[in-house]
Design a protein around this motif. Structure first.
Motif, PDB file in Angstrom:
ATOM      1  N   LEU A 250      -8.925  -3.834  -0.108  1.00  0.00           N
ATOM      2  CA  LEU A 250      -9.271  -2.743   0.767  1.00  0.00           C
ATOM      3  C   LEU A 250     -10.732  -2.115   0.396  1.00  0.00           C
ATOM      4  O   LEU A 250     -10.874  -2.230  -0.728  1.00  0.00           O
ATOM      5  CB  LEU A 250      -8.483  -1.531   0.773  1.00  0.00           C
ATOM      6  CG  LEU A 250      -6.739  -1.834   1.090  1.00  0.00           C
ATOM      7  CD1 LEU A 250      -6.055  -0.541   0.935  1.00  0.00           C
ATOM      8  CD2 LEU A 250      -6.662  -2.137   2.650  1.00  0.00           C
ATOM      9  N   LYS A 251     -11.686  -1.884   1.422  1.00  0.00           N
ATOM     10  CA  LYS A 251     -12.583  -1.090   1.045  1.00  0.00           C
ATOM     11  C   LYS A 251     -12.379   0.378   1.402  1.00  0.00           C
ATOM     12  O   LYS A 251     -11.869   0.807   2.479  1.00  0.00           O
ATOM     13  CB  LYS A 251     -13.759  -1.514   2.099  1.00  0.00           C
ATOM     14  CG  LYS A 251     -14.357  -3.039   1.434  1.00  0.00           C
ATOM     15  CD  LYS A 251     -15.454  -3.331   2.326  1.00  0.00           C
ATOM     16  CE  LYS A 251     -15.779  -4.845   2.122  1.00  0.00           C
ATOM     17  NZ  LYS A 251     -16.906  -5.142   2.985  1.00  0.00           N
ATOM     18  N   VAL A 252     -12.579   1.056   0.545  1.00  0.00           N
ATOM     19  CA  VAL A 252     -12.167   2.763   0.537  1.00  0.00           C
ATOM     20  C   VAL A 252     -13.575   3.501   0.366  1.00  0.00           C
ATOM     21  O   VAL A 252     -14.269   3.158  -0.499  1.00  0.00           O
ATOM     22  CB  VAL A 252     -10.998   2.905  -0.345  1.00  0.00           C
ATOM     23  CG1 VAL A 252      -9.586   2.178   0.097  1.00  0.00           C
ATOM     24  CG2 VAL A 252     -11.307   2.901  -1.751  1.00  0.00           C
TER      25      VAL A 252
ATOM     26  N   LEU B 288       0.954  -1.245  -0.039  1.00  0.00           N
ATOM     27  CA  LEU B 288      -0.045   0.054  -0.076  1.00  0.00           C
ATOM     28  C   LEU B 288       0.842   1.212   0.033  1.00  0.00           C
ATOM     29  O   LEU B 288       1.842   1.296   0.821  1.00  0.00           O
ATOM     30  CB  LEU B 288      -0.799  -0.133   1.350  1.00  0.00           C
ATOM     31  CG  LEU B 288      -2.016   1.181   1.387  1.00  0.00           C
ATOM     32  CD1 LEU B 288      -2.908   1.364   0.416  1.00  0.00           C
ATOM     33  CD2 LEU B 288      -2.650   0.902   2.734  1.00  0.00           C
ATOM     34  N   ILE B 289       0.639   2.215  -0.973  1.00  0.00           N
ATOM     35  CA  ILE B 289       1.496   3.443  -0.969  1.00  0.00           C
ATOM     36  C   ILE B 289       0.329   4.465  -0.751  1.00  0.00           C
ATOM     37  O   ILE B 289      -0.899   4.488  -1.191  1.00  0.00           O
ATOM     38  CB  ILE B 289       1.921   3.715  -2.219  1.00  0.00           C
ATOM     39  CG1 ILE B 289       3.122   2.447  -2.502  1.00  0.00           C
ATOM     40  CG2 ILE B 289       2.705   5.118  -2.312  1.00  0.00           C
ATOM     41  CD1 ILE B 289       2.999   2.001  -3.789  1.00  0.00           C
ATOM     42  N   LEU B 290       0.619   5.362   0.395  1.00  0.00           N
ATOM     43  CA  LEU B 290      -0.297   6.535   0.703  1.00  0.00           C
ATOM     44  C   LEU B 290       0.456   7.772   0.275  1.00  0.00           C
ATOM     45  O   LEU B 290       1.491   7.863   0.614  1.00  0.00           O
ATOM     46  CB  LEU B 290      -0.827   6.452   2.125  1.00  0.00           C
ATOM     47  CG  LEU B 290      -1.631   5.383   2.546  1.00  0.00           C
ATOM     48  CD1 LEU B 290      -1.492   5.232   4.174  1.00  0.00           C
ATOM     49  CD2 LEU B 290      -2.780   4.867   2.083  1.00  0.00           C
TER      50      LEU B 290
ATOM     51  N   GLU C 184     -10.879   0.170   5.127  1.00  0.00           N
ATOM     52  CA  GLU C 184     -11.096  -0.982   5.543  1.00  0.00           C
ATOM     53  C   GLU C 184     -10.241  -2.053   5.118  1.00  0.00           C
ATOM     54  O   GLU C 184     -10.317  -2.319   4.080  1.00  0.00           O
ATOM     55  CB  GLU C 184     -12.544  -1.458   5.613  1.00  0.00           C
ATOM     56  CG  GLU C 184     -13.478  -0.359   6.669  1.00  0.00           C
ATOM     57  CD  GLU C 184     -14.860  -0.555   6.243  1.00  0.00           C
ATOM     58  OE1 GLU C 184     -15.294  -1.528   5.741  1.00  0.00           O
ATOM     59  OE2 GLU C 184     -15.675   0.217   6.846  1.00  0.00           O
ATOM     60  N   VAL C 185      -9.640  -2.699   5.795  1.00  0.00           N
ATOM     61  CA  VAL C 185      -8.642  -4.101   5.487  1.00  0.00           C
ATOM     62  C   VAL C 185      -9.701  -5.148   5.199  1.00  0.00           C
ATOM     63  O   VAL C 185     -10.369  -5.545   6.164  1.00  0.00           O
ATOM     64  CB  VAL C 185      -7.316  -4.149   6.222  1.00  0.00           C
ATOM     65  CG1 VAL C 185      -6.788  -5.257   5.586  1.00  0.00           C
ATOM     66  CG2 VAL C 185      -6.541  -2.981   6.348  1.00  0.00           C
ATOM     67  N   ASP C 186      -9.603  -5.690   3.981  1.00  0.00           N
ATOM     68  CA  ASP C 186     -10.508  -6.734   3.902  1.00  0.00           C
ATOM     69  C   ASP C 186      -9.716  -8.072   3.099  1.00  0.00           C
ATOM     70  O   ASP C 186      -9.786  -8.238   1.842  1.00  0.00           O
ATOM     71  CB  ASP C 186     -11.800  -6.479   2.873  1.00  0.00           C
ATOM     72  CG  ASP C 186     -12.948  -7.464   2.759  1.00  0.00           C
ATOM     73  OD1 ASP C 186     -12.905  -8.544   3.536  1.00  0.00           O
ATOM     74  OD2 ASP C 186     -13.737  -7.466   1.883  1.00  0.00           O
TER      75      ASP C 186
ATOM     76  N   GLU D 162     -19.207   7.322  -0.716  1.00  0.00           N
ATOM     77  CA  GLU D 162     -18.961   6.134  -1.637  1.00  0.00           C
ATOM     78  C   GLU D 162     -17.953   5.239  -1.348  1.00  0.00           C
ATOM     79  O   GLU D 162     -16.868   5.607  -0.959  1.00  0.00           O
ATOM     80  CB  GLU D 162     -18.625   6.928  -2.991  1.00  0.00           C
ATOM     81  CG  GLU D 162     -18.154   6.014  -4.280  1.00  0.00           C
ATOM     82  CD  GLU D 162     -17.817   6.714  -5.257  1.00  0.00           C
ATOM     83  OE1 GLU D 162     -18.340   6.951  -6.211  1.00  0.00           O
ATOM     84  OE2 GLU D 162     -16.241   7.127  -4.995  1.00  0.00           O
ATOM     85  N   MET D 163     -18.455   4.100  -1.119  1.00  0.00           N
ATOM     86  CA  MET D 163     -17.476   2.955  -0.810  1.00  0.00           C
ATOM     87  C   MET D 163     -17.134   1.869  -2.116  1.00  0.00           C
ATOM     88  O   MET D 163     -17.993   1.716  -3.077  1.00  0.00           O
ATOM     89  CB  MET D 163     -18.100   1.900   0.053  1.00  0.00           C
ATOM     90  CG  MET D 163     -18.395   2.689   1.514  1.00  0.00           C
ATOM     91  SD  MET D 163     -16.843   3.093   2.450  1.00  0.00           S
ATOM     92  CE  MET D 163     -15.944   1.742   2.668  1.00  0.00           C
ATOM     93  N   ASN D 164     -15.735   1.787  -2.014  1.00  0.00           N
ATOM     94  CA  ASN D 164     -15.203   0.863  -3.381  1.00  0.00           C
ATOM     95  C   ASN D 164     -14.153  -0.288  -2.944  1.00  0.00           C
ATOM     96  O   ASN D 164     -13.604   0.167  -1.888  1.00  0.00           O
ATOM     97  CB  ASN D 164     -14.884   1.725  -4.499  1.00  0.00           C
ATOM     98  CG  ASN D 164     -15.681   2.682  -5.187  1.00  0.00           C
ATOM     99  OD1 ASN D 164     -16.505   1.906  -5.921  1.00  0.00           O
ATOM    100  ND2 ASN D 164     -15.395   3.877  -4.964  1.00  0.00           N
ATOM    101  N   ALA D 165     -14.193  -1.370  -3.579  1.00  0.00           N
ATOM    102  CA  ALA D 165     -13.125  -2.429  -3.138  1.00  0.00           C
ATOM    103  C   ALA D 165     -11.898  -1.918  -4.191  1.00  0.00           C
ATOM    104  O   ALA D 165     -12.140  -1.586  -5.187  1.00  0.00           O
ATOM    105  CB  ALA D 165     -13.840  -3.650  -3.603  1.00  0.00           C
ATOM    106  N   ILE D 166     -10.887  -2.242  -3.664  1.00  0.00           N
ATOM    107  CA  ILE D 166      -9.583  -1.754  -4.217  1.00  0.00           C
ATOM    108  C   ILE D 166      -8.549  -2.876  -4.141  1.00  0.00           C
ATOM    109  O   ILE D 166      -8.461  -3.347  -2.850  1.00  0.00           O
ATOM    110  CB  ILE D 166      -9.066  -0.351  -4.074  1.00  0.00           C
ATOM    111  CG1 ILE D 166      -8.184  -0.087  -5.395  1.00  0.00           C
ATOM    112  CG2 ILE D 166      -8.678  -0.202  -2.969  1.00  0.00           C
ATOM    113  CD1 ILE D 166      -7.474   1.329  -5.110  1.00  0.00           C
TER     114      ILE D 166
END
Length: 190
Positions: A154-156, A114-116, A148-150, A166-170
């Protein structure tokens, strides 16, 4: 999870009176007080919270001069495990694409999940995170205010019009640009 957080040393607007230079193309930088970019503090805090939940390490990275080391030290005092300073006279006056290119080289030498980045920095262009993701061919989300780590995903979340979420999986690995307000960055004592 191995997390890399890109941070930047910027003029502290609460501590400085900002004036234009004589050429009118930049601010007068003599005698300015500097600190870490506000958005980057939120990204570092989020990385530390994720690491504390799922394990791994947090590395902070910056492109700058020798004085940028103070930003890395501050973020490590906040809880980051490692710091990387990319410093060379050739990097001076790099634009967003140049900074993203330097960061890409560092990412490729590591093994990051993960890069932030902060959503934006002092230039306000909000471009480095997106360019870095494109150069790496990684999924990207901007203005993230919830993670959220899944498992391997991730769910962002992002705030959209009307204050809705707005929630999306990535998929991992990915690049996320973090919005202010995602958390409350911890206080770092002197």
């Amino acid at each position: 999870m191995e997390i890399l957080v890109c941070v930047k040393r910027v003029p502290d607007t609460s501590e400085n009176e900002i004036e234009m230079n004589s050429a009118g193309n930049d601010i007068e930088r003599d005698d300015l007080v500097y600190s870490v970019n506000e958005w980057d503090n939120y990204a570092v805090e989020e990385a530390i919270q994720i690491r504390d939940k799922v394990g791994g390490s947090v590395t902070v990275i910056t492109v700058g001069d020798d004085e940028s080391e103070e930003v890395l030290r501050r973020e490590m005092a906040m809880g980051a495990d490692n710091g990387l300073l990319l410093c060379d006279d050739a990097f001076e006056h790099s634009d967003g694409k140049g900074i993203a290119t330097l960061l890409k080289a560092a990412v490729e030498k590591g093994n990051y999940d993960l890069i932030l980045t902060g959503a934006q920095a002092d230039g306000g262009a909000a471009q480095v995170g997106g360019m870095l993701a494109a150069m790496l061919d990684y999924p990207y989300a901007s203005l993230v205010n919830k993670i959220e780590v899944d498992g391997g995903k991730l769910k962002v979340g992002r705030e959209i019009e009307g204050g809705n979420q707005e929630m999306n999986a990535i998929e991992l690995p990915c690049v996320l640009s973090i919005q202010t307000g995602i958390n409350e960055p911890r206080y770092v004592g002197i």
